[in-house]
Design a protein around this motif. Structure first.
Motif, PDB file in Angstrom:
ATOM      1  N   ALA A 263       0.833  -1.209   0.000  1.00  0.00           N
ATOM      2  CA  ALA A 263       0.000   0.000   0.000  1.00  0.00           C
ATOM      3  C   ALA A 263       0.866   1.258   0.000  1.00  0.00           C
ATOM      4  N   ILE A 264       1.981   1.223   0.742  1.00  0.00           N
ATOM      5  CA  ILE A 264       2.882   2.375   0.763  1.00  0.00           C
ATOM      6  C   ILE A 264       3.502   2.592  -0.614  1.00  0.00           C
ATOM      7  N   CYS A 265       3.887   1.517  -1.301  1.00  0.00           N
ATOM      8  CA  CYS A 265       4.390   1.641  -2.673  1.00  0.00           C
ATOM      9  C   CYS A 265       3.340   2.274  -3.583  1.00  0.00           C
ATOM     10  N   ALA A 266       2.084   1.829  -3.436  1.00  0.00           N
ATOM     11  CA  ALA A 266       1.009   2.380  -4.249  1.00  0.00           C
ATOM     12  C   ALA A 266       0.851   3.877  -4.000  1.00  0.00           C
ATOM     13  N   MET A 267       0.909   4.280  -2.734  1.00  0.00           N
ATOM     14  CA  MET A 267       0.776   5.702  -2.416  1.00  0.00           C
ATOM     15  C   MET A 267       1.955   6.498  -2.942  1.00  0.00           C
ATOM     16  N   ALA A 268       3.158   5.938  -2.862  1.00  0.00           N
ATOM     17  CA  ALA A 268       4.341   6.638  -3.365  1.00  0.00           C
ATOM     18  C   ALA A 268       4.217   6.915  -4.853  1.00  0.00           C
ATOM     19  N   MET A 269       3.715   5.925  -5.612  1.00  0.00           N
ATOM     20  CA  MET A 269       3.581   6.113  -7.059  1.00  0.00           C
ATOM     21  C   MET A 269       2.496   7.122  -7.402  1.00  0.00           C
ATOM     22  N   THR A 270       1.389   7.084  -6.666  1.00  0.00           N
ATOM     23  CA  THR A 270       0.288   7.996  -6.994  1.00  0.00           C
ATOM     24  C   THR A 270       0.538   9.410  -6.491  1.00  0.00           C
ATOM     25  N   HIS A 271       1.424   9.568  -5.489  1.00  0.00           N
ATOM     26  CA  HIS A 271       1.770  10.902  -4.998  1.00  0.00           C
ATOM     27  C   HIS A 271       3.061  11.440  -5.611  1.00  0.00           C
ATOM     28  N   ASP A 272       3.704  10.626  -6.451  1.00  0.00           N
ATOM     29  CA  ASP A 272       4.957  11.032  -7.091  1.00  0.00           C
ATOM     30  C   ASP A 272       5.999  11.477  -6.070  1.00  0.00           C
ATOM     31  N   GLU A 273       6.128  10.699  -5.006  1.00  0.00           N
ATOM     32  CA  GLU A 273       7.113  11.002  -3.970  1.00  0.00           C
ATOM     33  C   GLU A 273       7.577   9.697  -3.326  1.00  0.00           C
ATOM     34  N   LEU A 274       8.888   9.554  -3.194  1.00  0.00           N
ATOM     35  CA  LEU A 274       9.458   8.356  -2.612  1.00  0.00           C
ATOM     36  C   LEU A 274       9.726   8.598  -1.129  1.00  0.00           C
ATOM     37  N   PRO A 275       9.172   7.775  -0.237  1.00  0.00           N
ATOM     38  CA  PRO A 275       9.323   8.018   1.199  1.00  0.00           C
ATOM     39  C   PRO A 275      10.699   7.607   1.707  1.00  0.00           C
ATOM     40  N   ALA A 276      11.291   8.465   2.490  1.00  0.00           N
ATOM     41  CA  ALA A 276      12.598   8.165   3.086  1.00  0.00           C
ATOM     42  C   ALA A 276      12.433   7.228   4.269  1.00  0.00           C
ATOM     43  N   GLY A 277      13.526   6.580   4.617  1.00  0.00           N
ATOM     44  CA  GLY A 277      13.558   5.834   5.867  1.00  0.00           C
ATOM     45  C   GLY A 277      13.868   6.783   7.003  1.00  0.00           C
ATOM     46  N   ILE A 278      13.042   6.777   8.046  1.00  0.00           N
ATOM     47  CA  ILE A 278      13.288   7.702   9.149  1.00  0.00           C
ATOM     48  C   ILE A 278      14.089   7.009  10.250  1.00  0.00           C
ATOM     49  N   ASN A 279      14.569   7.774  11.199  1.00  0.00           N
ATOM     50  CA  ASN A 279      15.418   7.366  12.327  1.00  0.00           C
ATOM     51  C   ASN A 279      16.861   7.138  11.896  1.00  0.00           C
ATOM     52  N   THR A 280      17.072   6.625  10.692  1.00  0.00           N
ATOM     53  CA  THR A 280      18.425   6.390  10.189  1.00  0.00           C
ATOM     54  C   THR A 280      19.029   7.725   9.756  1.00  0.00           C
ATOM     55  N   THR A 281      20.179   8.044  10.321  1.00  0.00           N
ATOM     56  CA  THR A 281      20.854   9.296   9.968  1.00  0.00           C
ATOM     57  C   THR A 281      22.117   9.056   9.152  1.00  0.00           C
ATOM     58  N   LYS A 282      22.709   7.877   9.314  1.00  0.00           N
ATOM     59  CA  LYS A 282      23.904   7.517   8.551  1.00  0.00           C
ATOM     60  C   LYS A 282      23.774   6.084   8.088  1.00  0.00           C
ATOM     61  N   VAL A 283      23.806   5.868   6.784  1.00  0.00           N
ATOM     62  CA  VAL A 283      23.632   4.533   6.221  1.00  0.00           C
ATOM     63  C   VAL A 283      24.911   3.720   6.412  1.00  0.00           C
ATOM     64  N   ASP A 284      24.743   2.461   6.772  1.00  0.00           N
ATOM     65  CA  ASP A 284      25.864   1.542   6.900  1.00  0.00           C
ATOM     66  C   ASP A 284      26.655   1.539   5.584  1.00  0.00           C
ATOM     67  N   ALA A 285      27.918   1.887   5.652  1.00  0.00           N
ATOM     68  CA  ALA A 285      28.733   2.023   4.448  1.00  0.00           C
ATOM     69  C   ALA A 285      28.880   0.715   3.685  1.00  0.00           C
ATOM     70  N   GLU A 286      28.695  -0.421   4.357  1.00  0.00           N
ATOM     71  CA  GLU A 286      28.832  -1.708   3.682  1.00  0.00           C
ATOM     72  C   GLU A 286      27.609  -2.046   2.816  1.00  0.00           C
ATOM     73  N   LEU A 287      26.511  -1.318   3.007  1.00  0.00           N
ATOM     74  CA  LEU A 287      25.292  -1.577   2.244  1.00  0.00           C
ATOM     75  C   LEU A 287      25.270  -0.624   1.048  1.00  0.00           C
ATOM     76  N   GLN A 288      25.668  -1.119  -0.089  1.00  0.00           N
ATOM     77  CA  GLN A 288      25.900  -0.280  -1.264  1.00  0.00           C
ATOM     78  C   GLN A 288      24.615  -0.101  -2.071  1.00  0.00           C
ATOM     79  N   VAL A 289      23.677   0.646  -1.481  1.00  0.00           N
ATOM     80  CA  VAL A 289      22.404   0.923  -2.140  1.00  0.00           C
ATOM     81  C   VAL A 289      22.102   2.412  -2.020  1.00  0.00           C
TER      82      VAL A 289
END
Length: 401
Positions: free
Chosen positions: A341-367
């Motif tokens: 449902a969140i994916c559906a809302m993101a597409m219909t609102h033309d906005e990609l939701p960020a992940g909250i609480n995370t301030t620095k992404v693990d450098a080993e996760l190359q995404v």
């Protein structure tokens, strides 16, 4: 696979009831986790609790189904005009031509936990007899939620519950799609419901997977899961030849079972890779077609590391992605449907939701992990749901432009 339309959909989480409240929080990058105060639980962790569940009253004819899980199911069914959409579908197709495919992990196990506190002595004075008003089949039994929703609408088509841990309510989209394609049904109510209970909270604590802070998926130094509860439903029908602009489509489903370990993913995410590749293949798409990935992203060190490697192997580092579990908590068996449902809302609102609480992404996760919401018009999104025992499911959703 045959493309299906999500004619209607809804979700209710700790962020709010219905699509508007949930999207408003996601658009504002706000979560709603809180220190755990559920029932008698005494654990240093955070939870996502849906408001108003305790105030829900089931109608008299459905009283035997009364438990927290089914109360949340009813509360969610009554949002966004979803109940009215299903009743219109019944008038169109007939109650026997609509299936009911729902996912859950623990169903109404809280009702059993409460019943054990009220054990009564038997005729001989021996303790341990469960109270006479305890209804296992209608409450705790895994099938309970599908039976309840079918009874709520008077549906007489095929009905089942999938309980494959955190992939449960993603896999039901595949169950329904196959039944529609085979011609057994014309439409299906799909989704998932999972609610807070002592078994889940203490169980994940015993696995040392609960975070003492709000979950930080993909974050450096992440400490584990924040358990949430939620419900989401969609009404699936065959996509018309000329779908209306803005319609959300189910384009592909990929499933795998890597069977690496009972509670740990394959360290290279091989099963996750299989599910994502199969979802793309069933949709007839390439990785470049996907504009956003809603990650499984539980915020445990091993799960995020394995999924990150899998995503990088299939998509490289170019596809924007995030886990919304920092906002909603991990809704377990409901996560697949909630995040679809969140994916559906993101597409219909033309906005990609960020992940909250995370301030620095693990450098080993190359995404390309989103720390800020990103305006973007995308045609396809991928939703990942990976469960204990290596039960994996990826969904490809699209929007009509």
């Amino acid at each position: 696979m045959q493309t299906l339309e999500l004619r209607h959909y809804t979700l209710s989480t700790c962020l709010g009831l219905g699509r508007d409240e949930n999207w408003a929080r996601l658009a504002a990058r706000e979560g709603n986790l809180k220190p755990c105060d559920f029932e008698t639980v005494n654990l240093p962790t955070w939870i996502g609790e849906v408001r108003g569940v305790d105030d829900v009253a089931l109608r008299a004819a459905l009283a035997d189904f009364d438990c927290r899980n089914n109360r949340l199911a009813q509360l969610a069914l009554q949002q966004d005009g979803f109940e009215e959409a299903v009743r219109a579908a019944i008038a169109e197709f007939g109650a026997d031509r609509i299936g009911c495919y729902l996912g859950t992990s623990t169903s109404g196990i809280l009702q059993t936990e409460l019943a054990y506190r009220r054990r009564e002595p038997d005729a001989d004075g021996n303790p341990g007899v469960l109270p006479a008003d305890f209804r296992y089949a209608e409450t705790h039994n895994t099938y309970s939620v599908a039976a309840f929703v079918a009874a709520y609408f008077g549906l007489t088509g095929p009905a089942l519950t999938v309980s494959s841990a955190c992939s449960s309510s993603a896999k039901v989209f595949g169950n329904a799609a196959r039944m529609i394609e085979a011609g057994f049904i014309d439409a299906a109510v799909v989704g998932g419901v999972d609610t807070l209970c002592l078994t889940t909270l203490y169980g994940f604590n015993s696995l040392q997977l609960l975070s003492p802070e709000p979950a930080r998926p993909y974050g450096e130094g992440r400490q584990g899961i924040s358990i949430g509860e939620g419900a989401a439903f969609a009404l699936l029908v065959r996509a018309p030849a000329q779908a209306t602009r803005g319609s959300v489509l189910l384009c592909g489903v990929g499933e795998s079972s890597d069977a690496h370990h009972m509670s740990s993913p394959h360290p290279e995410g091989l099963g996750a890779q299989m599910a994502m590749k199969d979802a793309l293949a069933s949709a007839g798409l390439t990785p470049e077609s996907i504009g956003y990935i809603n990650l499984h992203g539980t915020a445990t060190p091993s799960n995020d590391a394995a999924e990150g490697k899998a995503v990088h192997a299939v998509f490289g580092s170019r596809t924007p992605c995030s886990s919304t579990k920092g906002a909603t908590g991990h809704t377990l068996g409901a996560a697949g449907a909630v995040e679809a449902a969140i994916c559906a809302m993101a597409m219909t609102h033309d906005e990609l939701p960020a992940g909250i609480n995370t301030t620095k992404v693990d450098a080993e996760l190359q995404v390309d992990y989103l720390l800020e919401n990103r305006p973007a018009q995308i045609d396809y999104a991928l939703n990942n749901s990976f469960g204990f025992g290596g039960s994996n499911c990826s969904l490809v959703l699209g929007v009509v432009r």
